[in-house]
Scaffold this motif. Sequence first.
Motif, PDB file in Angstrom:
ATOM      1  N   ALA A   9      -5.391  -1.269  -2.323  1.00 32.70           N
ATOM      2  CA  ALA A   9      -5.140  -0.510  -1.164  1.00 32.70           C
ATOM      3  C   ALA A   9      -3.629  -0.056  -1.188  1.00 32.70           C
ATOM      4  O   ALA A   9      -2.678  -0.905  -1.579  1.00 32.70           O
ATOM      5  N   PHE A  41     -11.490   5.768   4.882  1.00 28.22           N
ATOM      6  CA  PHE A  41     -11.515   5.316   3.634  1.00 28.22           C
ATOM      7  C   PHE A  41     -11.447   6.237   2.415  1.00 28.22           C
ATOM      8  O   PHE A  41     -12.559   7.020   2.099  1.00 28.22           O
ATOM      9  N   GLN A  43     -10.906   6.674  -1.614  1.00 27.04           N
ATOM     10  CA  GLN A  43     -11.040   6.117  -3.033  1.00 27.04           C
ATOM     11  C   GLN A  43     -10.613   7.373  -3.991  1.00 27.04           C
ATOM     12  O   GLN A  43     -11.162   8.151  -4.127  1.00 27.04           O
ATOM     13  N   ALA A  54      -7.209   2.915  -2.815  1.00 28.17           N
ATOM     14  CA  ALA A  54      -7.899   2.980  -1.381  1.00 28.17           C
ATOM     15  C   ALA A  54      -6.552   3.526  -0.366  1.00 28.17           C
ATOM     16  O   ALA A  54      -5.749   2.869  -0.453  1.00 28.17           O
ATOM     17  N   LEU A  59      -7.231   0.215   6.772  1.00 26.63           N
ATOM     18  CA  LEU A  59      -7.550  -0.433   5.721  1.00 26.63           C
ATOM     19  C   LEU A  59      -6.700  -1.678   5.235  1.00 26.63           C
ATOM     20  O   LEU A  59      -7.003  -2.592   4.634  1.00 26.63           O
TER      21      LEU A  59
END
Length: 125
Positions: A9, A41, A43, A54, A59
Amino acid sequence: MEMKLELVAVPVSDVDRAKEFYVGAGFVLDHDHTVSEEVRFVQLTPPGSGCSIAIGSGLTEMEPGSLDNMQMVVADADAARADLVARGVEASDVDEQPWGRFVYFSDPDGNKWALQQLPDWAANA
């Protein structure tokens, strides 16, 4: 037991600005999903990497820009720097060290990245 790091993250303040930066820097957009009003989210995967990042909202509790020295290995530091600069990313000159050749850059929030070209002795080990 085998363990593989597959997702990290990266804390950002503006998801769309960060997404634009990372896509512009050559990362592949894997997906962008709004899960709820609190969670988005996104990615992205660096080219050739087995580990993705991410970005999003909801998050992580890390402060935007708090990651320091995320490191990726490249075959050629000069070519990697030239590619980043051609894409509009501010990147350092190549930093020559006994343990590798490095190029540094930061995302718009100040998360710091290093690209390392391994020295011949390490690459062939």
